[in-house]
Design a protein around this motif. Structure first.
Motif, short mmCIF file in Angstrom:
data_model
loop_
_atom_site.label_atom_id
_atom_site.label_comp_id
_atom_site.label_asym_id
_atom_site.label_seq_id
_atom_site.Cartn_x
_atom_site.Cartn_y
_atom_site.Cartn_z
N GLY A 66 29.41 26.75 1.06
CA GLY A 66 29.63 27.78 2.08
C GLY A 66 28.66 27.69 3.24
O GLY A 66 28.24 28.71 3.79
N LEU A 67 28.33 26.45 3.62
CA LEU A 67 27.38 26.24 4.72
C LEU A 67 28.10 25.61 5.91
O LEU A 67 29.06 24.86 5.73
N PRO A 68 27.65 25.89 7.13
CA PRO A 68 28.30 25.30 8.31
C PRO A 68 28.09 23.79 8.36
O PRO A 68 27.05 23.28 7.94
N LEU A 69 29.10 23.07 8.89
CA LEU A 69 29.04 21.62 9.05
C LEU A 69 28.83 21.33 10.54
O LEU A 69 29.51 21.87 11.39
N PHE A 70 27.87 20.44 10.84
CA PHE A 70 27.50 20.20 12.23
C PHE A 70 27.48 18.69 12.50
O PHE A 70 27.06 17.90 11.64
N ASP A 71 27.95 18.31 13.70
CA ASP A 71 27.95 16.90 14.10
C ASP A 71 26.71 16.64 14.97
O ASP A 71 26.60 17.16 16.08
N LEU A 72 25.79 15.81 14.46
CA LEU A 72 24.55 15.54 15.19
C LEU A 72 24.77 14.78 16.49
O LEU A 72 23.90 14.78 17.37
N ASN A 73 25.93 14.13 16.62
CA ASN A 73 26.21 13.41 17.87
C ASN A 73 26.43 14.35 19.05
O ASN A 73 26.43 13.93 20.20
N SER A 74 26.63 15.63 18.75
CA SER A 74 26.96 16.59 19.82
C SER A 74 25.74 17.29 20.40
O SER A 74 25.87 18.20 21.20
N ILE A 75 24.54 16.85 20.00
CA ILE A 75 23.33 17.53 20.48
C ILE A 75 22.36 16.50 21.06
O ILE A 75 22.30 15.35 20.61
N ALA A 76 21.62 16.90 22.07
CA ALA A 76 20.59 16.03 22.65
C ALA A 76 19.35 16.10 21.77
O ALA A 76 18.72 17.16 21.64
N LEU A 77 19.00 14.99 21.14
CA LEU A 77 17.90 14.98 20.18
C LEU A 77 16.56 15.30 20.83
O LEU A 77 15.64 15.81 20.19
N SER A 78 16.44 15.00 22.12
CA SER A 78 15.18 15.26 22.81
C SER A 78 14.89 16.76 22.96
O SER A 78 13.77 17.16 23.23
N SER A 79 15.93 17.59 22.78
CA SER A 79 15.76 19.04 22.97
C SER A 79 15.43 19.77 21.67
O SER A 79 15.26 20.99 21.67
N LEU A 80 15.34 19.04 20.55
CA LEU A 80 15.11 19.70 19.26
C LEU A 80 13.67 20.19 19.14
O LEU A 80 12.75 19.55 19.65
N PRO A 81 13.45 21.30 18.41
CA PRO A 81 12.08 21.82 18.21
C PRO A 81 11.35 21.03 17.12
O PRO A 81 10.89 21.60 16.13
N ILE A 82 11.24 19.72 17.33
CA ILE A 82 10.76 18.82 16.29
C ILE A 82 9.32 19.11 15.88
O ILE A 82 8.91 18.93 14.73
N LYS A 83 8.52 19.64 16.84
CA LYS A 83 7.09 19.84 16.56
C LYS A 83 6.81 21.07 15.71
O LYS A 83 5.67 21.30 15.30
N LEU A 84 7.84 21.87 15.43
CA LEU A 84 7.64 23.04 14.56
C LEU A 84 7.38 22.64 13.12
O LEU A 84 6.78 23.41 12.36
N VAL A 85 7.85 21.44 12.73
CA VAL A 85 7.72 20.99 11.34
C VAL A 85 6.91 19.70 11.32
O VAL A 85 7.13 18.80 12.13
#
Length: 572
Positions: A66-85
């Motif tokens: 029951g979890l949402p499915l997401f396509d990673l190709n549809s997002i700009a990876l440079s905009s991710l909050p990568i430094k939070l983790v």
């Protein structure tokens, strides 16, 4: 009477795959047990071994949990909050932060049953972590791309820093040839230009820098993914000053221009990362050519899964390096990735209870916990002498950079026969020819049969860029001529290069093409009877061992590389 070992109970995820009809219960049990043995999440095991399609698994997980499915190709990876983790947590748990909304952090996962990952990230970020399902193969690629983009240690070096990069040379601390006027060499524009060339090479993932003077022009080339590309044409009158600057940096004698010289440069590009350059000069008709080999310690720690082995090849290789004694030989031309393959094995074997020694010419990658020796023929420290010394120091594992002569081969074989695991390289075209080469050196057939466990030939092929590769259509007769079988036609899609701002002429990165040849009893009989490489090759085919060409074609069918690239690296 011994109690039989309990069969591991299927995880909720494996049960879901059975319920959806993607796997039979028996198959699911086998794959689940194998994933536990290899300490891999079941999703990564199934996708990595091409047992199930990544998208099919993701859809099943999304539906069942029951979890949402997401396509990673549809997002700009440079905009991710990568430094939070923390990067270590991202790699360890195979997750990627997608979005922070208020106190909630949404994480891309391919296996939502890894509750430990969510708990650790919650604890470290003080945020409420929620899972979003993505395809495992896309997640692997996205993690690498996002972390690479987030590594600002290189991008934050502004032009003003080019004068003040922390650069050290080799072992000699004082400048030799000190009677030479260095005022022009230390000129700020020259210093900045050389530093910029070194930084650009690292940014672009180059393996070598070629600084080449000619009669009427001067050029600088980078070797990227095995191919040379021209990147600069400085004025020809700067050639001597640039080569002299590089010689100063690598602690060479700048007054000596008649003979080749070797040196090293260490460049600190951040507080935690430094890059070594192995430098060689060679006098040519119009000045000194300088070649710098870029040695990044991270290249030897990429993990065996990323080298490019097929599942059965990886299993054979891991089985061989787990043996207590015997010889493993890796063959291929210069630049085919032999050193990285051997160091990947040594990193797996590098444990506190094991004594590992290596002799190399020269040591390219330094690893804590391994005793590494630089061979120096001028001082009498040859491969053979280093090997003799190792054997007096109670080694468990020995790595010899290259078996070049009979003396080294004899000592290595004797070490393999007397309780040591020996890893080395040899220059031959394929695995079966290696056995003939050893016999031509003068090693008796019975010694080869009793010591060699496995021979591996390898090449490096360029990977197609995931962002711009295009579908190619070729006539059936061309495919058959290339080596595909008739029943395979129509079952796969061919891809070719295009070129974009994220790659070099349609390719980015490289993948290994392997022929992994375990020496079986049948092959040992051929060796003892004085058989040649053709007979061994025929026996390997009977035993279902893929040669380099067949391994390459598998990469073409998987869409990893192009048929033209496989033709380039496996042609006779």
């Amino acid at each position: 009477m011994a109690t039989p070992a309990a069969t591991p109970t299927l995880s909720g995820l494996a049960r879901s795959l059975v319920k959806e009809g993607l796997l039979s219960e028996a198959d699911a049990q086998v794959h689940y047990e194998e994933s536990l043995k290899k300490r891999m999440p079941i999703v990564r095991y199934l996708v990595g071994n091409k047992i199930l399609d990544s998208l099919g698994i993701a859809k099943t997980i999304s539906k069942e949990f029951g979890l949402p499915l997401f396509d990673l190709n549809s997002i700009a990876l440079s905009s991710l909050p990568i430094k939070l983790v923390n990067e270590k947590l991202i790699r360890q748990h195979h997750v990627l932060p997608l979005l922070k909304r208020g106190n909630r952090l949404f994480l891309a996962v391919s296996d939502p049953t890894c509750f430990q990952a969510l708990d650790e990230i919650k604890f470290n970020t003080r945020l409420s972590a929620e899972s979003i399902v993505v395809e495992d193969d896309k997640l692997t690629h996205a993690i690498e791309t996002a972390l690479e983009a987030a590594d600002t240690s290189m991008r934050d070096l502004m032009d003003a820093d080019l004068d003040n990069l922390e650069v050290t040379g080799g072992e000699v601390d004082e400048l030799r040839g000190s009677d030479v006027d260095t005022s022009e060499i230390d000129d700020a524009p020259i210093v900045r230009f050389v530093n910029k060339i070194l930084l650009d090479a690292i940014k672009k993932g180059a393996s070598d820098i070629h600084v080449e003077p000619y009669e009427k022009f001067f050029r600088i080339r980078f070797r990227q993914d095995g191919m040379l590309h021209e990147i600069a044409n400085p004025p020809a009158n700067l050639a001597s000053r640039l080569s002299a600057r590089l010689k100063v940096m690598s602690r060479m004698d700048i007054a000596e221009r008649r003979i080749p010289q070797d040196g090293r440069i260490k460049m600190a590009i951040s507080k935690t990362r430094s890059i070594d350059f192995r430098v060689n000069t060679c006098p040519t008709l119009f000045g000194e050519k300088v070649v710098l080999r870029i040695l990044d310690p991270a290249s030897a720690q990429i993990g065996i899964e990323k080298l490019g082995f097929e599942p059965e090849q990886q299993e054979a290789f891991l089985k061989a390096i787990s043996k207590p004694y015997g010889m493993i030989l890796v063959t291929g031309p210069t630049g085919s990735g032999k050193t990285v393959t051997l160091y990947t094995a040594l990193n797996i074997l590098n444990q506190p209870d094991v004594n590992i020694s290596t002799a190399e010419d020269p040591v390219e990658i330094t690893v804590a916990g391994i005793n590494q020796v630089n061979v120096n023929v001028k001082t009498g420290l040859t491969f053979a002498e280093a090997l003799r010394s190792f054997l007096r120091q109670d080694p468990d594992i020995i790595m010899v950079g290259e078996v070049r002569d009979l003396e080294t081969a004899e000592i290595a074989v004797k070490a393999a026969q007397t309780g040591h695991l020996v890893l080395s390289t040899l220059h031959t075209n394929d695995a079966p020819q290696t056995l003939n080469r050893l016999m031509q050196m003068g090693i008796p057939a019975f010694n080869i049969a009793s010591s060699v466990l496995l021979i591996m030939a390898q090449r490096l092929a360029r990977r197609l860029c995931e962002y711009c590769k295009k579908v190619e259509s070729l006539p059936p007769e061309v495919l058959l001529d290339a080596g595909f079988r008739e029943h395979e036609l129509g079952t796969f899609v061919l891809y070719g290069p295009v070129g974009c701002d994220k790659c070099t002429k349609g390719y980015k990165g490289r993948v290994g093409i392997y022929q992994v040849l375990p020496i079986t009893e049948s092959m040992n009989r051929i060796i003892l009877e004085g058989g040649n490489s053709l007979q061994i090759s025929e026996q390997a085919k009977r035993e279902g061992i893929a040669d380099l060409r067949e391994s390459g074609l598998k990469k073409v069918k998987a869409g990893v590389t192009s048929l033209a690239e496989i033709d380039r690296v496996t042609r006779d």
